[in-house]
Design an enzyme around this catalytic site. Structure first.
Site, PDB file in Angstrom:
ATOM      1  N   ASP A  57    -103.402-104.725  61.227  1.00 33.87           N
ATOM      2  CA  ASP A  57    -102.090-104.332  60.688  1.00 33.87           C
ATOM      3  C   ASP A  57    -101.504-105.484  59.882  1.00 33.87           C
ATOM      4  O   ASP A  57    -100.756-106.289  60.424  1.00 33.87           O
ATOM      5  CB  ASP A  57    -101.174-103.945  61.843  1.00 33.87           C
ATOM      6  CG  ASP A  57     -99.863-103.332  61.384  1.00 33.87           C
ATOM      7  OD1 ASP A  57     -99.803-102.852  60.234  1.00 33.87           O
ATOM      8  OD2 ASP A  57     -98.901-103.333  62.170  1.00 33.87           O
ATOM      9  N   ASP A  93    -102.932 -98.132  56.074  1.00 37.54           N
ATOM     10  CA  ASP A  93    -102.090 -98.868  57.025  1.00 37.54           C
ATOM     11  C   ASP A  93    -102.228 -98.242  58.417  1.00 37.54           C
ATOM     12  O   ASP A  93    -101.243 -98.004  59.100  1.00 37.54           O
ATOM     13  CB  ASP A  93    -100.631 -98.855  56.575  1.00 37.54           C
ATOM     14  CG  ASP A  93     -99.746 -99.724  57.479  1.00 37.54           C
ATOM     15  OD1 ASP A  93    -100.293-100.585  58.199  1.00 37.54           O
ATOM     16  OD2 ASP A  93     -98.518 -99.521  57.473  1.00 37.54           O
ATOM     17  N   GLU A 145     -93.347-104.503  54.623  1.00 37.94           N
ATOM     18  CA  GLU A 145     -93.394-103.173  55.223  1.00 37.94           C
ATOM     19  C   GLU A 145     -92.900-103.198  56.658  1.00 37.94           C
ATOM     20  O   GLU A 145     -92.236-102.272  57.117  1.00 37.94           O
ATOM     21  CB  GLU A 145     -94.834-102.630  55.177  1.00 37.94           C
ATOM     22  CG  GLU A 145     -94.974-101.175  55.648  1.00 37.94           C
ATOM     23  CD  GLU A 145     -95.138-101.019  57.145  1.00 37.94           C
ATOM     24  OE1 GLU A 145     -94.932 -99.889  57.649  1.00 37.94           O
ATOM     25  OE2 GLU A 145     -95.452-102.011  57.851  1.00 37.94           O
ATOM     26  N   GLU A 146     -93.206-104.277  57.383  1.00 37.66           N
ATOM     27  CA  GLU A 146     -92.956-104.299  58.821  1.00 37.66           C
ATOM     28  C   GLU A 146     -91.475-104.277  59.191  1.00 37.66           C
ATOM     29  O   GLU A 146     -91.101-103.638  60.172  1.00 37.66           O
ATOM     30  CB  GLU A 146     -93.624-105.529  59.463  1.00 37.66           C
ATOM     31  CG  GLU A 146     -95.142-105.489  59.476  1.00 37.66           C
ATOM     32  CD  GLU A 146     -95.713-104.411  60.383  1.00 37.66           C
ATOM     33  OE1 GLU A 146     -94.935-103.620  60.949  1.00 37.66           O
ATOM     34  OE2 GLU A 146     -96.941-104.356  60.507  1.00 37.66           O
ATOM     35  N   HIS A 193     -99.153-104.919  66.569  1.00 39.11           N
ATOM     36  CA  HIS A 193     -97.985-105.791  66.769  1.00 39.11           C
ATOM     37  C   HIS A 193     -98.129-106.741  67.960  1.00 39.11           C
ATOM     38  O   HIS A 193     -97.131-107.116  68.579  1.00 39.11           O
ATOM     39  CB  HIS A 193     -96.711-104.948  66.949  1.00 39.11           C
ATOM     40  CG  HIS A 193     -96.333-104.147  65.744  1.00 39.11           C
ATOM     41  ND1 HIS A 193     -95.192-103.373  65.699  1.00 39.11           N
ATOM     42  CD2 HIS A 193     -96.944-103.967  64.534  1.00 39.11           C
ATOM     43  CE1 HIS A 193     -95.106-102.771  64.522  1.00 39.11           C
ATOM     44  NE2 HIS A 193     -96.171-103.126  63.812  1.00 39.11           N
ATOM     45  N   HIS A 209     -99.963-103.305  53.087  1.00 44.21           N
ATOM     46  CA  HIS A 209     -98.887-104.299  53.110  1.00 44.21           C
ATOM     47  C   HIS A 209     -99.407-105.679  53.490  1.00 44.21           C
ATOM     48  O   HIS A 209    -100.192-105.844  54.412  1.00 44.21           O
ATOM     49  CB  HIS A 209     -97.720-103.858  53.993  1.00 44.21           C
ATOM     50  CG  HIS A 209     -97.999-103.698  55.456  1.00 44.21           C
ATOM     51  ND1 HIS A 209     -97.921-104.751  56.345  1.00 44.21           N
ATOM     52  CD2 HIS A 209     -98.309-102.608  56.198  1.00 44.21           C
ATOM     53  CE1 HIS A 209     -98.169-104.319  57.564  1.00 44.21           C
ATOM     54  NE2 HIS A 209     -98.427-103.020  57.504  1.00 44.21           N
TER      55      HIS A 209
END
Length: 477
Positions: free
Chosen positions: A305, A367, A339-340, A437, A293
């Site tokens: 990520d 991912d 995606e997130e 994140h 992503h």
């Protein structure tokens, strides 16, 4: 002296023999076809480790664009970046697939603190994606601590007017940290949904990490079907702050916690999936997807990520072209958007694939970070699962020992079907949730060799899937 010279010579010969052994894979128990495959896989690894492009691509993406939350100017720049890069690699065709995506913005930097025993303690905090803002002056209230959604539900109206503090930690006895994450992430996603119904004033959540540090981890949350008047501002605090707050609550159960955030959700914004492909030489109507992503959270640079997954996916195609491997089926590289916080890109891709009657036979997603390769998880019927697991002796010399049934990935998941073989790339998970994140998910946290090993690993299984999957007649288990 003579004896010493003989010992030195023996040592040199031993190192020389070991080095020669290192350069080749033992093929004594391989069939003739497996020997061809083994040689091809070794070539892919050699190319990735000596002429790979993924690391510099990642540097460009993270350093020159940075965090790429859906709807942001950075996400728009990454689409242009991805399209240009695919064209530079020389894919047969490259195009943009329009998709409308959520547009949530963080606003000003969040602040939080509380006072206990006359001492004010500042708390590292960040708003969770899709949360509403606090009032402009912030929120102050007593705190009630829980360890799970079920515990919160059991409190009912006792939550009214309180800040509910979810402090469920990772189970660090689980070796696979993604399983530990799965055991906790419900607090982050559904905490406000549960507490808002009972009049909670706000929700704070322990960050989703197995480490103890001062970095809050963001991520998506949801209000579900709650009416807007029951929406509560929701944020994550760092794991160390969570431990300290928990201890302070034992000493001072009536302490009051203050925080302020100014996030908001804007109207959906136009964006794109970025798609490129190498047309299949024998059965171009059959499609295999490899992707990750393109979007990321806004606190860091989106390196592990999922910048690593993006550059590894494109490097699969690069390695095929570099080594003049012509896929029998069409190899399609997809940079999925959103995606997130919504998976809109994945849903749009699957919707159009169905509408256009495209025949996807397989997919691979990266991912899970760019750390040392460990293997793949397989989501397929019994025949194809067994087929992929039979390749272990080809892949294990490269540390790819794990070929287990499991999920594939959020972006290729919508393509799931009885005759579609979906695979998730699985690197070592121990360090992933240090960065996931957070503001620390930056380019300098990615090891060049580990990243390139991952590209080669993905190229190898795609090579095998392309060669054997479409000849294999899937049957119901």
């Amino acid at each position: 002296m003579k004896k010493l010279s003989l010992l030195l010579l023996s040592a040199i010969l031993l190192v020389s023999c070991n080095n020669k052994t290192e350069k080749t894979v033992d093929k004594t128990n391989f069939s003739s076809e497996e020997k061809i495959d083994s040689t091809k896989i070794k070539t892919l690894f050699n190319s990735a480790l000596t002429q790979g492009k993924s690391y510099e691509w990642l540097r460009d993406l993270t350093q020159n664009i940075g965090g790429r939350l859906s709807g942001s100017p950075q996400a728009a720049k990454s689409v242009i970046w991805g399209e240009q890069l695919m064209k530079e690699v020389g894919l047969d065709s490259v195009w943009l697939q329009p998709v409308m995506v959520p547009h949530w913005i963080r606003g000003e930097k969040e602040i939080a603190n509380y006072t206990t025993n006359g001492v004010q303690k500042n708390v590292p905090i960040c708003a969770l994606g899709f949360s509403i803002a606090t009032p402009k002056t912030g929120i102050t209230a007593e705190v009630i601590e829980v360890k799970s959604l079920d515990e919160a539900k059991s409190l009912g109206n006792k939550m009214r007017g309180k800040i509910v503090f979810f402090n469920g930690a990772f189970d660090n006895t689980l070796i696979n940290t993604f399983k530990a994450y799965g055991g906790c992430v419900g607090q982050r996603y559904a905490g406000a949904m549960v507490c808002g119904e009972f009049g909670a004033k706000a929700v704070i959540v322990r960050s989703m990490t197995n480490g103890i540090d001062d970095y809050p981890h963001t991520g998506s949350m949801s209000y579900g079907d709650l009416p807007k008047e029951q929406y509560t501002p929701t944020a994550a605090i760092s794991s160390r702050a969570a431990n300290i707050l928990s201890e302070d609550l034992k000493q001072n159960p009536n302490l009051k916690f203050y925080f302020k955030q100014s996030c908001k959700t804007l109207p959906d914004a136009p964006s794109f999936n970025v798609i490129g492909e190498i047309k299949g030489s024998e059965t171009p109507e059959n499609i295999m997807v490899v992707g990750g992503h393109l979007d990321s959270w806004d606190l860091g640079e989106g390196a592990h990520d999922d910048g690593t997954g993006i550059v590894q996916s494109l490097e699969v195609a690069y390695l095929f072209k570099k080594n003049k491997i012509k896929p029998k089926n069409t190899l399609r590289v997809v940079f999925f958007m959103n995606e997130e916080n919504g998976t809109r890109g994945a849903k749009k891709y699957a919707e159009l694939a169905k509408l256009n009657k495209e025949n996807h036979i397989g997919g691979l997603e990266s991912d899970a970070g760019g750390h040392t390769p460990r293997g793949f998880s397989i989501d397929a019927n019994a025949v194809n699962t067994k087929l992929l697991q039979s390749w272990k002796k080809l892949l294990s010399p490269y540390g790819l020992h794990d070929l287990d049934k499991g999920g594939s990935g959020a972006d290729i998941g919508p393509l799931k079907g009885e005759n579609v073989t979906l695979v998730g790339y699985r690197p070592d998970s121990q360090r992933y949730f240090d960065y996931h994140h957070t503001s620390t998910d930056t380019f300098d946290k990615v090891n060049k060799r580990e990243l390139e090993m991952g590209s080669a690993s993905m190229a190898s299984i795609i090579y095998l899937m392309d060669k054997y999957l479409y000849n294999n007649t899937p049957v119901k288990p």
